[in-house]
Write a protein that holds these residues in place. Structure first.
Motif, mmCIF file in Angstrom:
data_model
loop_
_atom_site.group_PDB
_atom_site.id
_atom_site.type_symbol
_atom_site.label_atom_id
_atom_site.label_comp_id
_atom_site.label_asym_id
_atom_site.label_seq_id
_atom_site.Cartn_x
_atom_site.Cartn_y
_atom_site.Cartn_z
ATOM 1 N N HIS A 593 0.850 -1.194 0.000
ATOM 2 C CA HIS A 593 0.000 0.000 0.000
ATOM 3 C C HIS A 593 0.882 1.239 0.000
ATOM 4 O O HIS A 593 1.367 1.688 1.040
ATOM 5 C CB HIS A 593 -0.960 0.027 1.188
ATOM 6 N N PRO A 611 -0.737 4.333 6.506
ATOM 7 C CA PRO A 611 -1.140 3.027 7.036
ATOM 8 C C PRO A 611 -2.632 2.753 6.845
ATOM 9 O O PRO A 611 -3.445 3.681 6.735
ATOM 10 C CB PRO A 611 -0.789 3.140 8.526
ATOM 11 N N TYR A 613 -5.776 0.100 8.501
ATOM 12 C CA TYR A 613 -6.058 -0.678 9.706
ATOM 13 C C TYR A 613 -7.217 -1.641 9.469
ATOM 14 O O TYR A 613 -8.190 -1.316 8.794
ATOM 15 C CB TYR A 613 -6.394 0.253 10.874
ATOM 16 N N LEU A 653 -2.766 -4.149 10.645
ATOM 17 C CA LEU A 653 -2.045 -2.972 10.174
ATOM 18 C C LEU A 653 -1.331 -3.283 8.864
ATOM 19 O O LEU A 653 -0.613 -4.280 8.767
ATOM 20 C CB LEU A 653 -1.014 -2.523 11.223
ATOM 21 N N GLU A 655 1.298 -1.325 6.564
ATOM 22 C CA GLU A 655 2.155 -0.144 6.545
ATOM 23 C C GLU A 655 3.233 -0.344 5.479
ATOM 24 O O GLU A 655 4.307 -0.879 5.743
ATOM 25 C CB GLU A 655 2.778 0.085 7.915
ATOM 26 N N GLU A 658 3.322 -5.678 3.662
ATOM 27 C CA GLU A 658 3.133 -6.792 4.592
ATOM 28 C C GLU A 658 3.210 -8.091 3.787
ATOM 29 O O GLU A 658 2.825 -8.136 2.615
ATOM 30 C CB GLU A 658 1.780 -6.706 5.308
#
Length: 663
Positions: A593, A611, A613, A653, A655, A658
């Motif tokens: 992202h 970020p 969530y 999360l 960020e 991942e």
């Protein structure tokens, strides 16, 4: 991956003869320690540069050693320092750009049909961009240069040879003219000249690879043309691996690598992505890329199954920039952690997208990616579909759906293959001119061509099958489509005519006339598993990013494709790539992202990582017993549930990047 490293640097050293005291501050220990500290495990160092100078103690061509080079052993000491620390050192040389050759051997340069030198970069002089013809006496010089470089370095010290700048050149020099005439080819035909250029370049690579392997059999060999596409496919047998030069801020843009890598990974070679630490383009001294941008570029390489290479340029003093290697080291520290979950990984895909480059006209040599393909890649990534870019020689049966974006011009062979694929239960989504016969005969879509639409802009009317979530009123299509008769096909969506086209004396307002409300020819049809859009819907999306175009394709894919591999509840700015490590019995879901912005006049980049969530993901894992779902980056287990063939889990999360291990 046997022939590549995941943490490579490509260390340019194109250095003018007007700069003195070259390499004066080079220190072996400092050089090696800087690279080791930055987590680098391979670095491409220079034997010869575009200015035409050598950086080693040449025996055959001592007059070509850079006149300002203080330490003639520069390359040899770079290799020694790196090998001491287990770092590979492929050696760089240039093929078709050389400033010294331009000045001293104009008879070796390529000539266009008007007898002018060929400069593909169109940069005002001074430069080194006039292209060298590989049919000239230069060819023998190049082999002697390679022999000299390998002998001086020692074959046992040559980890690889990186040969830069090899193009299909529309050359009409005396040597190429004579060779073409020997083969009975028409020298006056541009398409014939380009065809010969491809054949000649393929033979050159075959000859040079055999020459290198005869001297240094364990060396990797790569030929760089700034792009990997179907035009070079015949010669890939002479490459040990593929390196995908793609500096997003340097002219390639952020659309280039996602499309190129999805094709390159299908070619049976290990691949490396190549970006740069530069804020803009090669040779941008004393600049640093934003860390978030460099992370995006390297993490995208990992997601596409590629190793990483970051371009840098060594200062003429011979000292590496501390700031540059602090930046590279911080990114490669993350790559090093992720590497074990990338080795041997293969993409799990559901869609094959045909590469329009295979269908470019014979008289065109184009390294650019088709706007239609860019639009397709953007759409599919934004909708989290898993896909490859393919050509007509690849295995269609590996995919549930094949997409023919706008300009996949048909022929009898392709039509036959597609009919077999459809008969076996495969699905097809085609658009505009792709495999649509202009003679009015029946196509694989069950429609027949009438004419190009008389309206440069017309409209489509959403309904409960195509455009399900759109308001049920007209939407404009920004590029001219085709008129087709739905002879045997079922109409999924209608076109709506404007009052008139903006032409002659007729016009309305600033752009185009509004809808007349009168139904026209079909906008979308379906026939025996083949959906067809009569507009260039993918190029429309590339041009204007109209969300209704993406909504229409989404609905068509939902008709054609069951059991989508990856879905999520996050925004369309998420890019999800599902890979499989068969040996380890696990899938790896890469989640990226990053949001690029055009803050400058010239380039896209990004500065901040935003970020996300509590994003829910749904991954198709039918027939697999799933034991654990774990976020590799954060070393945390994720709770998951079963829903038919799917597993569901929430990523607390996201960020930047991942990686989710599904064991």
């Amino acid at each position: 991956m046997s022939s590549i490293s995941y943490r490579q640097v490509h260390l340019d050293f194109h250095t003018s003869e007007y700069i003195p005291e070259i390499g004066k501050e080079f220190n072996m220990e400092e050089f090696g320690n800087t690279l080791a500290k930055a987590n680098v495990n391979s670095i491409t160092c220079f034997g010869r540069c575009h200015h035409g100078w050598l950086y080693y103690p040449s025996r055959k061509f001592p007059e070509l050693i850079h006149p300002g080079l203080k330490n003639h052993n520069l390359l040899l000491e770079q290799i020694k320092a790196c090998h001491k620390r287990g770092i590979r050192v492929p050696i760089y040389t240039t093929a078709q750009w050389d400033g010294r050759i331009m000045r001293e051997h104009p008879e070796w340069l390529s000539l266009d049909e008007n007898g002018e030198y060929i400069d593909t970069q169109h940069v005002p002089a001074p430069h080194f961009y006039n292209t060298i013809c590989l049919n000239s006496g230069y060819r023998q010089f190049f082999k002697e240069h390679l022999e000299d470089m390998i002998e001086v370095a020692g074959p046992e010290n040559v980890d690889g040879i990186f040969i830069d700048i090899l193009f299909h050149v529309d050359c009409k020099c005396p040597q190429c003219t004579a060779k073409m005439e020997e083969l009975g080819m028409d020298v006056e035909s541009k398409s014939q000249r380009l065809k010969y250029a491809g054949q000649m370049l393929d033979k050159f690579k075959e000859e040079i690879t055999a020459f290198i392997q005869g001297m240094a059999p364990d060396a990797t060999v790569f030929y760089n043309s700034s792009h990997i596409g179907p035009a070079y496919k015949n010669s890939f047998k002479d490459y040990s691996h593929l390196e995908l030069e793609s500096l997003p801020s340097g002219g390639w843009g952020y659309d280039h690598f996602p499309a190129t890598s999805r094709y390159a990974r299908m070619l049976g070679k290990d691949i490396i992505g190549m970006t740069g630490k530069f804020h803009t383009y090669w040779g941008d001294f004393h600049s640093l890329k934003n860390k978030a941008a460099l992370e995006l570029e390297c993490n995208n390489m990992l997601a596409m199954g590629a190793g990483c290479s970051i371009g840098d340029q060594l200062h003429p003093s011979g000292r590496l920039s501390k700031a540059a290697y602090d930046l590279i080291g911080s990114v490669y520290e993350g790559v090093k952690q992720k590497e074990p979950y990338c080795h041997g990984a293969k993409a799990r895909t559901e869609i094959g997208v045909f590469n329009p480059e295979e269908f470019y006209p014979d008289d065109s040599y184009d390294l650019s990616i088709s706007p239609s393909l860019i639009g397709t890649v953007r759409m599919l990534q934004e909708m989290s579909y898993q896909f490859d870019i393919i050509d007509t020689e690849m295995d269609f049966s590996a995919y549930k759906v094949l997409i023919l974006p706008d300009c996949i011009y048909g022929n009898e062979k392709l039509e036959g293959l597609l009919k077999e694929y459809l008969a076996s239960g495969g699905k097809v989504l085609g658009s505009y001119e792709s495999c649509l016969k202009k003679d009015g005969s029946e196509s694989i879509y069950g429609v027949t061509y009438k004419e190009e639409s008389p309206y440069y802009r017309e409209f489509v009317m959403p309904n409960e099958r195509i455009g399900k979530e759109l308001p049920k009123e007209e939407f404009v299509m920004y590029l001219r489509g085709l008129d087709v008769d739905a002879k045997d096909a079922q109409v999924l969506m209608d076109k709506i005519k404007p009052y008139f086209d903006r032409a002659g004396e007729k016009f309305c307002s600033h752009q185009h006339a509004p809808s007349s409300g009168i139904t026209g020819y079909p906008a979308a049809t379906i026939y025996h598993g083949a959906v067809y859009f009569s507009h260039p819907i993918f190029r429309c999306y590339r041009k204007n990013a109209a969300s209704w175009c993406k909504a229409m394709v989404k609905d068509a894919l939902e008709i054609l494709l069951e059991d989508k591999l990856v879905s999520h509840t996050g925004p369309s700015t998420i890019m999800a790539a599902l890979n499989c490590q068969e040996k380890e019995e696990r899938d790896i879901l890469h989640i990226l992202h990053y949001i690029t912005e055009k803050r400058s006049e010239d380039i896209y980049t990004l500065e901040d990582v935003i970020p996300l969530y509590n994003t829910e993901f749904k991954v198709y894992e039918e027939g697999k017993e799933i034991c654990t779902v774990r976020n590799i980056i954060r070393d945390e287990k994720l709770e998951f549930s079963r829903e038919g063939g799917y597993i569901r889990f929430i990523v607390p999360l996201i960020e930047g990047h991942e990686m989710i291990e599904i064991s």
